[in-house]
Design a protein around this motif. Structure first.
Motif, mmCIF file in Angstrom:
data_model
loop_
_atom_site.group_PDB
_atom_site.id
_atom_site.type_symbol
_atom_site.label_atom_id
_atom_site.label_comp_id
_atom_site.label_asym_id
_atom_site.label_seq_id
_atom_site.Cartn_x
_atom_site.Cartn_y
_atom_site.Cartn_z
ATOM 1 N N UNK A 254 -22.796 -0.531 -9.827
ATOM 2 C CA UNK A 254 -23.362 0.137 -8.665
ATOM 3 C C UNK A 254 -22.564 1.359 -8.268
ATOM 4 N N UNK A 255 -23.260 2.351 -7.698
ATOM 5 C CA UNK A 255 -22.590 3.571 -7.261
ATOM 6 C C UNK A 255 -22.584 4.649 -8.306
ATOM 7 N N UNK A 256 -22.891 4.280 -9.544
ATOM 8 C CA UNK A 256 -22.950 5.254 -10.628
ATOM 9 C C UNK A 256 -24.376 5.786 -10.741
ATOM 10 N N UNK B 245 -16.520 -3.532 -9.774
ATOM 11 C CA UNK B 245 -16.644 -2.311 -10.547
ATOM 12 C C UNK B 245 -15.314 -1.896 -11.164
ATOM 13 N N UNK B 246 -14.217 -2.089 -10.388
ATOM 14 C CA UNK B 246 -12.892 -1.714 -10.872
ATOM 15 C C UNK B 246 -12.533 -2.479 -12.152
ATOM 16 N N UNK C 34 -19.762 1.801 -3.541
ATOM 17 C CA UNK C 34 -19.151 1.853 -4.863
ATOM 18 C C UNK C 34 -18.563 3.231 -5.148
ATOM 19 N N UNK C 35 -19.285 4.288 -4.745
ATOM 20 C CA UNK C 35 -18.771 5.642 -5.000
ATOM 21 C C UNK C 35 -17.478 5.894 -4.233
ATOM 22 N N UNK C 36 -17.401 5.368 -2.997
ATOM 23 C CA UNK C 36 -16.190 5.529 -2.195
ATOM 24 C C UNK C 36 -15.032 4.758 -2.815
ATOM 25 N N UNK C 37 -15.294 3.555 -3.304
ATOM 26 C CA UNK C 37 -14.236 2.757 -3.927
ATOM 27 C C UNK C 37 -13.710 3.445 -5.185
ATOM 28 N N UNK C 38 -14.624 4.022 -5.945
ATOM 29 C CA UNK C 38 -14.203 4.730 -7.151
ATOM 30 C C UNK C 38 -13.325 5.931 -6.796
ATOM 31 N N UNK D 105 -20.654 -3.679 -20.408
ATOM 32 C CA UNK D 105 -19.766 -4.280 -19.408
ATOM 33 C C UNK D 105 -20.348 -3.940 -18.040
ATOM 34 N N UNK D 106 -20.625 -4.938 -17.209
ATOM 35 C CA UNK D 106 -21.277 -4.605 -15.942
ATOM 36 C C UNK D 106 -21.074 -5.613 -14.838
ATOM 37 N N UNK D 107 -21.453 -5.194 -13.640
ATOM 38 C CA UNK D 107 -21.438 -6.057 -12.459
ATOM 39 C C UNK D 107 -22.826 -6.687 -12.300
ATOM 40 N N UNK D 108 -22.915 -7.870 -11.677
ATOM 41 C CA UNK D 108 -24.194 -8.592 -11.616
ATOM 42 C C UNK D 108 -25.348 -7.798 -10.996
#
Length: 478
Positions: free
Chosen positions: A106-108, A80-81, A276-280, A125-128
């Motif tokens: 993910x996470x969005x 995601x980053x 994903x939300x935590x990583x963001x 632009x995206x993750x699989x």
């Protein structure tokens, strides 16, 4: 050296690049841009930090049909980053153009993504994982795309996205133009390219580029037990404004995070087990300099580009020269000075020598106090195989290689190996810590010794006291 206009980029776009401080194309941009503009598939081997993002987004921007109301380009990334970083670069360059960009990951909030997809979108632009969600919902239709980019392909396959990537590719038209970018070229990446690309042109920016001249390098010898104390002492000594600390595994990231936080350090952790939300949230706070130390794994930190990182610490030595260059490249960016410090043990010396040999460099080395009182590499290898402490010098529980932290006794994770040994013993394993063996021997001696007064405990085979002996003593007293 050619400029962007000579490579085929428009005067308008070259002016936008100059406004953003980009005037001279990097080697990978010089190789890739003309070929992509010519409509050919490419396989580009280039590491993070070589400018590969512009190598594919510039030609795509030039060839986007702003009048067409459809998705024309898809860029797939492992994290995601990295998706956010590429989206940010695109948005800066298309701000004055009628080109719409959307990041899906993910996470969005899915509903927000759906609302944006209802409008005109040119580049996704995206993750699989999240891309597949939209494909199944039929909210992202890839049947008319012209450009497909697989960025950091080796990492996508390394973390298990092969099936997802192939499913996404099958949703795209056969006559699309495909661009594959990867830092390394393992066999699974080659197979993927052979299966889904049409006569691709292969290009490579030197397999392993040397570290940036703006990064000073230091290697500090310690012991595995001494690493936690060593990293705390180094942070206190060098006082980084912002630093990234790299660990080999998610578990080691978690343990070090607990220890540093318990000792009052301003830090956060970043690894694949976080949502994903935590990583963001972690990355946003780090970019805003709300904490000082980011403890991360290699995969989680892919595409990490944060201004203000003054130091990089390799808590665990990188597995190869490419990983080393990638890690320490997080500092010393945009012409600023940075410092990279690698902790290594006696057992790591061979890996450090290989990194120096492959990069043709010599890294300055220091020895932490206490690091000399260490087992030899052969003893270390034997210890890792059977869990027993190496013979020779007595084993001390204290931290070797740094000043002893005040709260050392409370630090979790400090005694990983001794705990592991006890767990093995509890489950019937052969490997007992030496201290436990001594305790058992001591207990055995006490059972054999007779208490004062000569009343030795005697038992028959059945385990009950010998009645005749006891009766004889009673008669004697009478």
């Amino acid at each position: 050296m050619p400029d962007f206009i000579e490579l085929g980029i428009s005067i308008e776009m070259a002016g936008i690049l100059k406004e953003n401080g980009i005037a001279v194309p990097t080697p990978i941009q010089q190789l890739a841009i003309p070929v992509v503009l010519d409509g050919k598939d490419i396989i580009a081997q280039a590491q993070t930090g070589t400018g590969k993002t512009l190598a594919f987004i510039l030609p795509i921007i030039e060839k986007i049909d702003t009048d067409a109301d459809r998705i024309q380009a898809l860029i797939v990334t492992p994290t995601r980053e990295l998706a956010l970083q590429i989206t940010s670069e695109l948005e800066k360059l298309v701000a004055s153009k009628d080109i719409s960009v959307l990041a899906v990951y993910g996470g969005q909030d899915v509903e927000k993504q759906l609302k944006k997809l209802e409008k005109r979108v040119h580049i996704v632009v995206g993750t699989p994982g999240r891309l597949l969600d939209h494909i199944r919902r039929e909210t992202v239709r890839l049947g008319e795309i012209s450009f497909l980019v697989l960025d950091e392909a080796d990492q996508m396959l390394h973390i298990g996205f092969l099936n997802e990537v192939e499913t996404i590719i099958r949703e795209t038209p056969y006559d699309r133009q495909t661009m594959l970018f990867s830092a390394t070229m393992p066999e699974d990446v080659r197979k993927l390219a052979k299966k889904h690309m049409r006569e691709p042109q292969y290009m490579q920016v030197e397999k392993t580029q040397g570290p940036a001249e703006t990064v000073n390098q230091l290697a500090v010898q310690t012991t595995d037990r001494g690493k936690q104390g060593a990293i705390m002492e180094l942070v206190r000594t060098h006082r980084p404004f912002m630093a990234v600390i790299f660990c080999r595994t998610k578990r080691r990231v978690g343990r070090l995070h607990e220890v540093l936080k318990a000792n009052g350090f301003s830090c956060e952790e970043l690894h694949g087990d976080l949502s994903q939300s935590k990583r963001e949230q972690v990355m946003k706070k780090f970019r805003d300099a709300e904490y000082q130390l980011l403890i991360a794994t290699d995969v989680a930190a892919r595409g990490l580009d944060v201004e203000g990182v003054t130091h990089v610490f390799n808590y665990d030595i990188p597995e190869d020269a490419e990983s080393y260059v990638h890690r320490i490249g997080r500092t010393g960016r945009a012409g600023t000075k940075g410092l990279a410090i690698t902790l290594f043990t006696a057992a790591d010396r061979g890996m450090l020598n290989e990194i120096e040999k492959e990069l043709n460099i010599r890294i300055k080395k220091e020895i932490m106090e206490g690091a000399k009182d260490k087992p030899s590499p052969a003893e270390s290898a034997q210890k890792s195989r059977d869990g027993r402490k190496p013979s020779g010098k007595p084993h001390h529980r204290g931290v070797q290689g740094a000043k002893k932290p005040k709260s050392e006794a409370a630090e979790p994770g400090r005694r990983d190996k001794s705990l592991q040994g006890r767990k093995q013993d509890a489950t019937g394993g052969k490997n007992r810590p030496a201290s436990q063996g001594k305790q058992q021997m001591g207990a055995g001696k006490k059972r054999d010794m007779a208490p004062r007064g000569g009343k030795a405990s005697t038992k028959q085979a059945g385990g009950s006291p010998n009645k005749s002996t006891r009766q004889g003593r009673t008669r004697g007293k009478r």
